[in-house]
Design a protein around this motif. Sequence first.
Motif, PDB file in Angstrom:
ATOM      1  N   ASP A  26       0.844  -1.184   0.000  1.00 21.60           N
ATOM      2  CA  ASP A  26       0.000   0.000   0.000  1.00 21.60           C
ATOM      3  C   ASP A  26       0.885   1.242   0.000  1.00 21.60           C
ATOM      4  N   ILE A  27       0.584   2.164  -0.898  1.00 28.52           N
ATOM      5  CA  ILE A  27       1.297   3.439  -0.980  1.00 28.52           C
ATOM      6  C   ILE A  27       0.276   4.525  -0.694  1.00 28.52           C
ATOM      7  N   GLU A  28       0.478   5.239   0.405  1.00 29.44           N
ATOM      8  CA  GLU A  28      -0.507   6.224   0.843  1.00 29.44           C
ATOM      9  C   GLU A  28      -0.308   7.602   0.255  1.00 29.44           C
ATOM     10  N   HIS A  29       0.940   7.968  -0.039  1.00 32.22           N
ATOM     11  CA  HIS A  29       1.199   9.344  -0.461  1.00 32.22           C
ATOM     12  C   HIS A  29       2.475   9.399  -1.303  1.00 32.22           C
ATOM     13  N   LEU A  30       2.561  10.383  -2.171  1.00 36.90           N
ATOM     14  CA  LEU A  30       3.754  10.569  -3.001  1.00 36.90           C
ATOM     15  C   LEU A  30       5.022  10.768  -2.177  1.00 36.90           C
ATOM     16  N   ARG A  31       4.882  11.320  -0.973  1.00 37.93           N
ATOM     17  CA  ARG A  31       6.070  11.550  -0.141  1.00 37.93           C
ATOM     18  C   ARG A  31       6.709  10.238   0.316  1.00 37.93           C
ATOM     19  N   ASP A  32       5.985   9.122   0.191  1.00 32.26           N
ATOM     20  CA  ASP A  32       6.488   7.818   0.623  1.00 32.26           C
ATOM     21  C   ASP A  32       7.320   7.106  -0.435  1.00 32.26           C
ATOM     22  N   VAL A  33       7.408   7.674  -1.643  1.00 28.29           N
ATOM     23  CA  VAL A  33       8.095   6.985  -2.739  1.00 28.29           C
ATOM     24  C   VAL A  33       9.058   7.895  -3.494  1.00 28.29           C
ATOM     25  N   ALA A  34      10.005   7.251  -4.126  1.00 34.41           N
ATOM     26  CA  ALA A  34      10.838   7.865  -5.160  1.00 34.41           C
ATOM     27  C   ALA A  34      10.779   6.882  -6.317  1.00 34.41           C
ATOM     28  N   VAL A  35      10.516   7.389  -7.512  1.00 32.67           N
ATOM     29  CA  VAL A  35      10.332   6.505  -8.658  1.00 32.67           C
ATOM     30  C   VAL A  35      11.270   6.944  -9.774  1.00 32.67           C
ATOM     31  N   ASP A  36      12.084   5.980 -10.263  1.00 35.33           N
ATOM     32  CA  ASP A  36      12.889   6.272 -11.438  1.00 35.33           C
ATOM     33  C   ASP A  36      12.319   5.470 -12.609  1.00 35.33           C
ATOM     34  N   SER A  37      13.066   5.302 -13.669  1.00 37.17           N
ATOM     35  CA  SER A  37      12.512   4.668 -14.868  1.00 37.17           C
ATOM     36  C   SER A  37      12.317   3.159 -14.726  1.00 37.17           C
ATOM     37  N   THR A  38      12.905   2.530 -13.712  1.00 38.88           N
ATOM     38  CA  THR A  38      12.779   1.079 -13.544  1.00 38.88           C
ATOM     39  C   THR A  38      12.296   0.617 -12.181  1.00 38.88           C
ATOM     40  N   THR A  39      12.374   1.490 -11.161  1.00 36.54           N
ATOM     41  CA  THR A  39      12.150   1.059  -9.788  1.00 36.54           C
ATOM     42  C   THR A  39      11.359   2.090  -8.989  1.00 36.54           C
ATOM     43  N   CYS A  40      10.495   1.575  -8.117  1.00 35.11           N
ATOM     44  CA  CYS A  40       9.805   2.407  -7.130  1.00 35.11           C
ATOM     45  C   CYS A  40      10.437   2.100  -5.777  1.00 35.11           C
ATOM     46  N   TYR A  41      10.977   3.119  -5.133  1.00 37.75           N
ATOM     47  CA  TYR A  41      11.586   2.976  -3.820  1.00 37.75           C
ATOM     48  C   TYR A  41      10.548   3.424  -2.802  1.00 37.75           C
ATOM     49  N   LEU A  42      10.019   2.480  -2.044  1.00 39.09           N
ATOM     50  CA  LEU A  42       8.932   2.734  -1.096  1.00 39.09           C
ATOM     51  C   LEU A  42       9.493   2.744   0.318  1.00 39.09           C
ATOM     52  N   MET A  43       9.191   3.776   1.076  1.00 37.36           N
ATOM     53  CA  MET A  43       9.602   3.867   2.475  1.00 37.36           C
ATOM     54  C   MET A  43       8.426   3.465   3.361  1.00 37.36           C
ATOM     55  N   GLY A  49       9.394   0.789  14.454  1.00 39.49           N
ATOM     56  CA  GLY A  49       9.342   2.234  14.307  1.00 39.49           C
ATOM     57  C   GLY A  49      10.345   2.804  13.318  1.00 39.49           C
ATOM     58  N   ARG A  50      11.226   1.981  12.812  1.00 40.58           N
ATOM     59  CA  ARG A  50      12.234   2.442  11.854  1.00 40.58           C
ATOM     60  C   ARG A  50      11.701   2.342  10.432  1.00 40.58           C
ATOM     61  N   TYR A  51      12.147   3.272   9.609  1.00 34.78           N
ATOM     62  CA  TYR A  51      11.776   3.225   8.194  1.00 34.78           C
ATOM     63  C   TYR A  51      12.656   2.228   7.462  1.00 34.78           C
ATOM     64  N   ARG A  52      12.048   1.525   6.528  1.00 34.30           N
ATOM     65  CA  ARG A  52      12.749   0.567   5.675  1.00 34.30           C
ATOM     66  C   ARG A  52      12.448   0.923   4.220  1.00 34.30           C
ATOM     67  N   ALA A  53      13.442   0.773   3.382  1.00 39.51           N
ATOM     68  CA  ALA A  53      13.252   0.989   1.947  1.00 39.51           C
ATOM     69  C   ALA A  53      12.911  -0.341   1.297  1.00 39.51           C
ATOM     70  N   ILE A  54      11.849  -0.337   0.505  1.00 35.60           N
ATOM     71  CA  ILE A  54      11.447  -1.511  -0.255  1.00 35.60           C
ATOM     72  C   ILE A  54      11.579  -1.146  -1.726  1.00 35.60           C
ATOM     73  N   TRP A  55      12.294  -1.961  -2.483  1.00 36.44           N
ATOM     74  CA  TRP A  55      12.508  -1.698  -3.904  1.00 36.44           C
ATOM     75  C   TRP A  55      11.512  -2.525  -4.690  1.00 36.44           C
ATOM     76  N   LEU A  56      10.679  -1.863  -5.481  1.00 33.42           N
ATOM     77  CA  LEU A  56       9.674  -2.537  -6.297  1.00 33.42           C
ATOM     78  C   LEU A  56       9.968  -2.282  -7.763  1.00 33.42           C
ATOM     79  N   SER A  57      10.205  -3.343  -8.502  1.00 33.81           N
ATOM     80  CA  SER A  57      10.476  -3.230  -9.926  1.00 33.81           C
ATOM     81  C   SER A  57       9.189  -2.839 -10.664  1.00 33.81           C
ATOM     82  N   LEU A  58       9.251  -1.820 -11.499  1.00 37.62           N
ATOM     83  CA  LEU A  58       8.071  -1.415 -12.257  1.00 37.62           C
ATOM     84  C   LEU A  58       7.624  -2.522 -13.208  1.00 37.62           C
TER      85      LEU A  58
END
Length: 71
Positions: A26-43, A49-58
């Motif tokens: 689930d992605i709630e807001h644009l501030r939670d992601v960075a998206v390049d041409s191949t990958t969505c980096y979801l925080m 309580g710690r943030y983790r980066a999840i890499w999702l291939s487009l």
Amino acid sequence: MDRESLLQAIEHGPVRVTMNDGASYDIEHLRDVAVDSTTCYLMKRGADGRYRAIWLSLVGMTKVEQLSIVS
């Protein structure tokens, strides 16, 4: 999935992304992601309580659906 389509979907409210392995995120807001041409980096905040980066291939995204906003 392409970058522009994913960003446009997220702009219109929270979304659920389903991957080709059946996992969903689930992605709630644009501030939670960075998206390049191949990958969505979801925080996401973990149970500790710690943030983790999840890499999702487009390329691996099979479905993006809008979620209802509950007030």
